[in-house]
Design a protein around this motif. Structure first.
Motif, short mmCIF file in Angstrom:
data_model
loop_
_atom_site.label_atom_id
_atom_site.label_comp_id
_atom_site.label_asym_id
_atom_site.label_seq_id
_atom_site.Cartn_x
_atom_site.Cartn_y
_atom_site.Cartn_z
N GLU A 243 0.83 -1.21 0.00
CA GLU A 243 0.00 0.00 0.00
C GLU A 243 0.87 1.26 0.00
OE1 GLU A 243 -3.52 0.38 -0.12
OE2 GLU A 243 -3.24 -1.66 -0.82
N LEU A 244 1.93 1.24 0.79
CA LEU A 244 2.85 2.39 0.83
C LEU A 244 3.50 2.58 -0.54
CD1 LEU A 244 4.38 4.59 2.42
CD2 LEU A 244 6.00 2.83 3.11
N MET A 245 3.98 1.51 -1.15
CA MET A 245 4.64 1.59 -2.46
C MET A 245 3.66 2.06 -3.55
SD MET A 245 7.84 0.80 -1.93
CE MET A 245 8.57 0.40 -3.50
N ALA A 246 2.36 1.84 -3.33
CA ALA A 246 1.34 2.26 -4.29
C ALA A 246 0.86 3.69 -4.02
CB ALA A 246 0.16 1.29 -4.26
N ASN A 247 1.54 4.39 -3.10
CA ASN A 247 1.19 5.78 -2.75
C ASN A 247 -0.21 5.91 -2.17
OD1 ASN A 247 3.72 6.62 -3.76
ND2 ASN A 247 2.89 6.79 -5.81
N HIS A 248 -0.59 4.97 -1.29
CA HIS A 248 -1.93 4.99 -0.69
C HIS A 248 -1.94 5.49 0.75
CE1 HIS A 248 -3.55 1.77 -3.70
NE2 HIS A 248 -3.30 2.92 -4.27
N TYR A 249 -0.84 6.05 1.24
CA TYR A 249 -0.79 6.53 2.63
C TYR A 249 -0.64 8.05 2.65
CZ TYR A 249 -0.14 1.76 4.38
OH TYR A 249 -0.30 0.43 4.71
N CYS A 250 -1.23 8.65 3.67
CA CYS A 250 -1.10 10.10 3.82
C CYS A 250 -0.73 10.45 5.26
CB CYS A 250 -2.39 10.81 3.41
SG CYS A 250 -3.81 10.47 4.44
N ILE A 251 -0.28 11.67 5.43
CA ILE A 251 0.10 12.21 6.74
C ILE A 251 -0.88 13.34 7.05
CG2 ILE A 251 1.90 13.43 8.04
CD1 ILE A 251 3.10 10.92 7.24
N LYS A 252 -1.36 13.39 8.30
CA LYS A 252 -2.19 14.51 8.75
C LYS A 252 -1.67 15.00 10.09
CE LYS A 252 -6.56 13.94 6.42
NZ LYS A 252 -7.97 14.23 6.56
N PRO B 3 -9.27 19.02 14.88
CA PRO B 3 -8.92 17.69 15.41
C PRO B 3 -8.91 16.58 14.36
CG PRO B 3 -11.12 18.35 16.13
CD PRO B 3 -10.51 19.53 15.43
N ASN B 4 -9.48 16.81 13.19
CA ASN B 4 -9.45 15.82 12.11
C ASN B 4 -8.36 16.11 11.08
OD1 ASN B 4 -11.59 14.29 13.13
ND2 ASN B 4 -13.07 15.72 12.26
N GLY B 5 -7.53 17.10 11.38
CA GLY B 5 -6.41 17.43 10.50
C GLY B 5 -6.44 18.86 10.01
N GLU B 6 -5.39 19.60 10.33
CA GLU B 6 -5.27 20.97 9.84
C GLU B 6 -4.51 21.01 8.53
OE1 GLU B 6 -3.78 25.38 11.30
OE2 GLU B 6 -4.43 23.93 12.79
N ILE B 7 -3.40 20.27 8.47
CA ILE B 7 -2.66 20.15 7.21
C ILE B 7 -2.33 18.68 6.97
CG2 ILE B 7 -1.73 22.49 7.25
CD1 ILE B 7 0.95 21.34 8.20
N GLY B 8 -2.14 18.33 5.71
CA GLY B 8 -1.82 16.95 5.39
C GLY B 8 -1.37 16.81 3.95
N GLY B 9 -1.01 15.58 3.59
CA GLY B 9 -0.58 15.31 2.23
C GLY B 9 -0.36 13.82 2.00
N MET B 10 -0.50 13.40 0.74
CA MET B 10 -0.28 12.00 0.35
C MET B 10 1.22 11.74 0.21
SD MET B 10 -3.20 10.46 0.13
CE MET B 10 -2.78 8.96 -0.71
#
Length: 158
Positions: A117-126, A133-140
């Motif tokens: 999943e990581l190698m397929a670019n399916h993870y993000c950071i928030k 509380p559900n995320g101010e900034i983030g990215g794939m």
């Protein structure tokens, strides 16, 4: 006497020859294979934040452990999440107070399916804040390359 010296020389040459074969790797250094993923952290939908940041994840192919570095400015972060593209939290970095940039995290070993999943670019950071509380900034997280070693075969199939 000459015969003894000749025999001794032959033995030394023989022992030298068998001890220096091509498969002797005792003097080489094992170069780790590292897969790099990066992202720019931008305001999430619904956030009017002026904050920004970046994240770099380095996955060690041999140990299947990653090192994460997160930098940010313009916000007070109280949690960092690594999520699937569907929003399931995989790794949660939380603090009783707040994080200071840069923030570092070392994972436990990933499973083969997590690596795929990581190698397929399916993870993000928030990055979570009190205001968002559900995320101010983030990215794939996006795969950006591999350094050192490697045998040309994707390691998550081994």
């Amino acid at each position: 006497m000459k015969r003894s010296l000749l025999l001794l020389s032959a033995q030394i040459l023989f022992l030298t020859a068998i001890s220096c074969t091509d498969d002797d790797n005792s003097s080489t250094v094992d170069n780790p294979v590292t897969h790099t993923f990066t992202t720019s952290l931008m305001p999430d939908s619904g956030s009017t934040s002026k904050a920004s940041g970046a994240a770099t994840l380095l996955l060690d192919e041999k140990t299947k452990v990653f090192q994460l570095t997160v930098t940010f400015s313009g916000l007070v972060v109280n949690a960092v999440h690594i999520l699937t593209s569907e929003g399931t939290i995989l790794f949660e970095l939380s603090s009783k107070s707040s994080f200071s940039p840069p923030t570092y995290y070392t994972s436990t070993p990933l499973s083969s399916s997590q690596i795929m999943e990581l190698m397929a670019n399916h993870y993000c950071i928030k990055l979570m804040t009190t205001a968002f509380p559900n995320g101010e900034i983030g990215g794939m997280l996006t795969y950006t390359g591999t350094s050192e070693g490697g045998n040309g075969k994707p390691f998550y199939y081994e």
